[in-house]
Design a protein around this motif. Structure first.
Motif, short mmCIF file in Angstrom:
data_model
loop_
_atom_site.label_atom_id
_atom_site.label_comp_id
_atom_site.label_asym_id
_atom_site.label_seq_id
_atom_site.Cartn_x
_atom_site.Cartn_y
_atom_site.Cartn_z
N ARG A 5 -0.79 13.55 0.03
CA ARG A 5 0.20 12.69 -0.63
C ARG A 5 0.93 13.53 -1.67
NH1 ARG A 5 -1.65 7.06 -0.22
NH2 ARG A 5 -3.75 6.94 0.65
N LEU A 6 2.15 13.90 -1.36
CA LEU A 6 2.95 14.72 -2.26
C LEU A 6 3.74 13.82 -3.20
CD1 LEU A 6 4.46 17.13 0.42
CD2 LEU A 6 2.60 17.69 -1.16
N ILE A 7 3.72 14.16 -4.47
CA ILE A 7 4.48 13.40 -5.47
C ILE A 7 5.25 14.39 -6.33
CG2 ILE A 7 4.37 11.76 -7.40
CD1 ILE A 7 1.54 10.96 -6.42
N ASN A 8 6.55 14.22 -6.46
CA ASN A 8 7.35 15.08 -7.33
C ASN A 8 7.45 14.45 -8.71
OD1 ASN A 8 9.21 16.57 -8.73
ND2 ASN A 8 10.70 16.71 -7.05
N ALA A 27 5.96 11.88 -0.34
CA ALA A 27 5.89 12.01 1.12
C ALA A 27 4.42 12.16 1.49
CB ALA A 27 6.68 13.23 1.59
N ASP A 28 4.02 11.41 2.53
CA ASP A 28 2.63 11.44 2.99
C ASP A 28 2.57 12.08 4.37
OD1 ASP A 28 2.59 9.68 0.81
OD2 ASP A 28 0.90 8.55 1.64
N PHE A 29 1.63 12.99 4.51
CA PHE A 29 1.44 13.68 5.79
C PHE A 29 -0.01 13.54 6.24
CE2 PHE A 29 5.02 15.93 3.97
CZ PHE A 29 5.80 16.26 5.06
N ILE A 30 -0.18 13.50 7.56
CA ILE A 30 -1.51 13.70 8.14
C ILE A 30 -1.52 15.12 8.71
CG2 ILE A 30 -3.11 13.00 9.98
CD1 ILE A 30 -2.94 10.87 7.83
N VAL A 31 -2.53 15.89 8.34
CA VAL A 31 -2.60 17.28 8.78
C VAL A 31 -3.95 17.51 9.45
CG1 VAL A 31 -2.50 19.70 8.04
CG2 VAL A 31 -1.13 17.98 6.84
N ASP A 32 -3.89 18.07 10.65
CA ASP A 32 -5.14 18.45 11.33
C ASP A 32 -5.37 19.93 11.11
OD1 ASP A 32 -5.79 15.93 12.27
OD2 ASP A 32 -4.46 16.13 14.01
N SER A 50 0.85 -1.19 0.00
CA SER A 50 0.00 0.00 0.00
C SER A 50 0.88 1.23 0.00
CB SER A 50 -0.91 0.00 1.23
OG SER A 50 -0.11 0.01 2.39
N GLY A 51 0.29 2.37 -0.34
CA GLY A 51 1.04 3.63 -0.28
C GLY A 51 0.84 4.49 -1.51
N THR A 52 1.68 5.52 -1.60
CA THR A 52 1.59 6.51 -2.67
C THR A 52 2.62 6.20 -3.74
OG1 THR A 52 0.85 8.13 -1.05
CG2 THR A 52 1.69 8.99 -3.15
N TYR A 53 2.14 5.89 -4.93
CA TYR A 53 3.01 5.56 -6.06
C TYR A 53 2.62 6.44 -7.24
CZ TYR A 53 3.91 1.71 -2.96
OH TYR A 53 4.24 0.99 -1.85
N TRP A 54 3.28 6.25 -8.34
CA TRP A 54 2.86 6.98 -9.53
C TRP A 54 3.24 6.20 -10.76
CZ3 TRP A 54 6.18 10.82 -12.43
CH2 TRP A 54 7.52 10.79 -12.03
N TYR A 55 2.65 6.57 -11.87
CA TYR A 55 2.98 5.92 -13.13
C TYR A 55 3.47 6.98 -14.10
CZ TYR A 55 -1.80 7.42 -14.49
OH TYR A 55 -2.94 8.15 -14.74
N HIS A 56 4.36 6.59 -14.97
CA HIS A 56 4.86 7.53 -15.97
C HIS A 56 5.42 6.77 -17.15
CE1 HIS A 56 9.14 6.88 -14.81
NE2 HIS A 56 8.75 6.96 -13.56
N SER A 57 5.55 7.48 -18.26
CA SER A 57 6.15 6.87 -19.44
C SER A 57 7.57 6.44 -19.09
CB SER A 57 6.19 7.90 -20.57
OG SER A 57 7.43 7.85 -21.25
N ILE A 88 4.12 10.53 7.73
CA ILE A 88 3.82 9.12 8.02
C ILE A 88 4.45 8.15 7.02
CG2 ILE A 88 1.68 9.59 9.29
CD1 ILE A 88 0.20 8.60 6.72
N ALA A 89 4.82 8.63 5.84
CA ALA A 89 5.40 7.70 4.86
C ALA A 89 6.29 8.45 3.88
CB ALA A 89 4.29 6.97 4.08
N GLU A 90 7.30 7.76 3.40
CA GLU A 90 8.15 8.30 2.33
C GLU A 90 8.22 7.24 1.25
OE1 GLU A 90 11.26 11.23 4.64
OE2 GLU A 90 11.72 9.11 4.59
N ASP A 91 8.02 7.63 0.02
CA ASP A 91 8.00 6.70 -1.11
C ASP A 91 7.02 5.56 -0.86
OD1 ASP A 91 9.94 8.34 -2.08
OD2 ASP A 91 11.55 6.86 -2.10
N GLY A 92 5.91 5.86 -0.21
CA GLY A 92 4.88 4.85 0.03
C GLY A 92 5.15 4.00 1.25
N TYR A 93 6.36 4.03 1.73
CA TYR A 93 6.75 3.14 2.83
C TYR A 93 6.63 3.88 4.16
CZ TYR A 93 9.24 -0.67 5.05
OH TYR A 93 9.56 -1.74 5.85
N PRO A 94 6.04 3.23 5.20
CA PRO A 94 5.85 3.95 6.47
C PRO A 94 7.17 4.35 7.13
CG PRO A 94 5.18 1.64 6.66
CD PRO A 94 5.48 1.88 5.22
#
Ligand code: C2O
Ligand code: CU
Length: 457
Positions: free
Chosen positions: A219-222, A263-268, A125-132, A240-246
Motif C-alpha cells: 500500500r503506497l501512500i504519498n 496505490a495498492d499492488f499485489i506482488v508475487d 475499505s482501502g488505504t487511507y491516511w490521516y494528517h494535520s 488493484i486499487a487507487e486512493d483506496g478504491y478498486p
C-alpha cells in the motif's frame, strides 16, 4: 553535504532492518489516543548529522498505523501538545462533516493543550491516511501524518500486508529540517516545497523482511507536501486499487503518485529481494528493499485475483461547476479578486502571499464555490490553465474522472493529478451533507489560494 540537487540521496544510507509485518489483522482498539507533540528523529544516518526536530503523532513519523475493519467505528482522542492549533483530517474517508477535521471549516482548531474526540464509522475499505489539517504546509512537512487502513473480508489473501508511506523532506546540511525555507514565496508560486531526502515509513531506504515465494500487498501512500513520485516495482505486480478504491486488476509495475494519492499492488515474490525505486526525479533512487527470507510459515494460495465490480458513472449531470485554475509562476493571471477587491498579481504575491486563483478569485481561506442539493450529480469542470501540475482533492466524496473526450477513467479517486493545460471533469454524487473542501494537495498551492468549499445541503 545535502543539497537541493542531491534529492533522494537515500542510496548512501545503510539499510535499516524494519520489523517483519505480520499476517493482516485489524488491531487498533478504541478509544485510541493520538497525541501531537515535538519529537526528535534521526533522518540522516552518520556522525556528521544531527537529529531533526519533527512534529509527530505519538512520538513517531509516520504516526501509528491505524488498522480497522470495514463497518468498525473509530473512536479516537486527539491531544494537542504542540505550541499552535491543529486538527486531524482523515484523508479519503467519506466522513461525517463534523469529523472531517478541517480547522476553520468543519471544526475550530484544537488549541495547545486542548483535545478533541473523533468518532465516525468506516464504511469504505482501502488505504487511507490521516494528517494535520491546520497550516498543513508546515505541519505535514514536519511529520504530522500516518496511515489509516480499512480491511474488508473480501480483500485478497496475502502473506504480508505492507504499508509504505513515502515522503521527501527538505533538510539543511546538518540533517535537520530546513526551517529557513518554510513559507518561501518562490515555492508557493512554483512547484511547492520539494525535498532533498527520501524516506519510507520515516527511514531512509529501509529493508523489510518478507517470506520467500510469498504474496504481498503493498500500500503506497504519498505523504509529501508537493513531490510527485514515480515508483517502479521490479516483480510480478498487479495494481488493484487507487486512493483506496478498486480498479480493474491489471499487471503494472509503475505508478505515478501525486501528493496524497495511494496505490495498492499485489506482488508475487520469488526468491530474490526486490527494491522499489523512485524513478521520476533524476533517479532511479532505491526507496525500500523487500528482503526475501525463509520463515517456514505456510503461504497463502496464489489464487487468480478477482475483478472488482465497479459502480458505473452517472449518465447525466445535474450541476456543472466550471473551475478555471490560473496563476503561479509563468502563468497568465494578471489580476484577481481577493477579499472582494481586484489586485494585480504582483501585489497579491508580495503583500498577501497569494498566487493562484479559481475563476479569477483567490480564496480567502475557504470561499464557497457552489451550493448543491443533496443527491445531485455534480461535475467540477476543471481547466488547469497554469504551467504547473496540481493534485486536486475533494473531501467527503469519491469522484469519477471524465477526460476531455468524454470518456471516464476506471474507478474513482479522491485526488486527481492534473497535467499542465489539462481539462477534465470530476463527477460525483453529492450524497454527503456539509461543507466540503476542494483544494490542491500541493500544500503550498493550497495556502497560496487553491482552495474552495462546496456546500451540500
Ligand atoms: Cu489530505 Cu484537505 O486533505
Ligand atoms: Cu497545485
Amino acid at each position: 553535504m545535502i543539497t537541493r540537487r542531491s534529492f533522494l540521496k537515500a542510496c548512501l544510507a545503510t539499510p535499516l532492518l524494519a520489523a517483519t509485518p505480520s499476517l493482516t489483522l485489524a488491531t487498533t482498539t478504541n478509544p485510541f489516543v493520538l497525541k501531537a507533540a515535538k519529537a526528535s528523529k534521526r533522518l540522516v544516518p552518520g556522525d556528521e548529522y544531527q537529529d531533526a526536530t519533527v512534529w509527530a503523532f505519538n512520538g513517531s513519523v509516520p504516526g501509528p498505523e491505524l488498522r480497522f475493519k470495514k463497518g468498525d467505528t473509530i473512536s479516537l482522542d486527539f491531544i494537542n501538545e504542540l505550541e499552535e492549533g491543529s486538527s486531524i483530517h482523515w484523508h479519503g474517508i467519506r466522513n461525517i462533516n463534523a469529523m472531517d477535521g478541517v480547522a476553520g471549516l468543519t471544526q475550530p482548531e484544537v488549541m495547545p493543550n486542548g483535545q478533541f474526540r473523533y468518532e465516525f464509522p468506516l464504511n469504505d475499505s482501502g488505504t487511507y491516511w490521516y494528517h494535520s489539517h491546520a497550516k498543513t504546509w508546515s505541519q505535514v512537512a514536519r511529520g504530522l501524518y500516518g496511515p489509516l487502513i480499512v480491511e474488508d473480508e473480501s480483500d485478497p489473501l496475502v502473506d504480508h500486508d505492507i504499508v509504505l508511506m513515502i515522503d521527501d523532506w527538505l533538510l539543511a546540511n546538518d540533517g535537520t529540517i530546513d526551517e529557513a525555507s518554510f513559507g518561501s514565496l518562490h515555492d508557493w508560486a512554483h512547484g511547492g516545497r520539494l525535498g532533498n531526502w527520501l524516506t519510507v515509513n520515516g527511514e531512509s531506504h529501509p529493508t523489510i523482511e518478507v517470506q520467500k515465494n510469498s504474496r504481498i500487498r503493498i500500500r503506497l501512500i504519498n505523504a509529501a507536501n508537493a513531490r510527485i513520485f514515480g515508483l517502479n516495482i521490479p516483480a510480478t505486480a498487479f495494481l488493484i486499487a487507487e486512493d483506496g478504491y478498486p480498479v480493474p486488476v491489471q499487471p503494472s509495475q509503475d505508478v505515478v503518485l501525486a501528493p496524497a494519492q495511494r496505490a495498492d499492488f499485489i506482488v508475487d515474490l520469488a526468491e530474490d529481494d526486490i527494491t522499489i525505486n523512485e524513478v521520476s526525479n533524476n533517479g532511479p533512487y532505491p526507496a525500500v528493499t523487500l528482503k526475501v527470507v525463509e520463515l517456514k510459515t505456510p503461504l497463502v494460495p496464489k489464487d487468480v485475483l478477482k475483478q472488482p465490480t465497479l459502480e458505473s458513472p452517472p449518465q447525466s449531470i445535474d450541476v456543472a461547476i466550471p473551475l478555471h485554475m490560473q496563476g503561479g509562476a509563468m502563468g497568465n493571471l494578471r489580476e484577481a479578486s481577493f477579499k472582494g477587491q481586484m489586485h494585480p498579481i504582483r501585489e497579491l504575491a508580495q503583500t498577501y502571499k497569494k498566487a493562484w486563483a479559481f475563476n479569477g478569485t483567490i480564496s480567502d481561506h475557504h470561499d464557497h464555490l457552489a451550493k448543491i442539493e443533496r443527491g445531485q450529480v455534480v461535475s467540477i469542470e476543471v481547466w488547469n490553465d497554469t504551467r504547473w501540475r496540481h493534485a486536486m482533492h475533494l473531501h467527503g466524496h469519491h469522484f469519477w474522472i471524465q477526460t476531455e473526450d468524454g470518456t471516464f477513467l476506471d474507478g474513482k479517486r479522491d485526488t486527481y493529478l492534473f497535467e499542465r493545460g489539462e481539462k477534465a471533469n470530476l463527477v460525483f454524487v453529492a450524497d454527503n451533507p456539509g461543507l466540503w473542501l476542494f483544494h490542491c494537495h500541493m500544500l503550498e498551492h493550497h495556502a497560496a489560494g487553491m482552495a474552495a468549499v462546496i456546500e451540500i445541503s
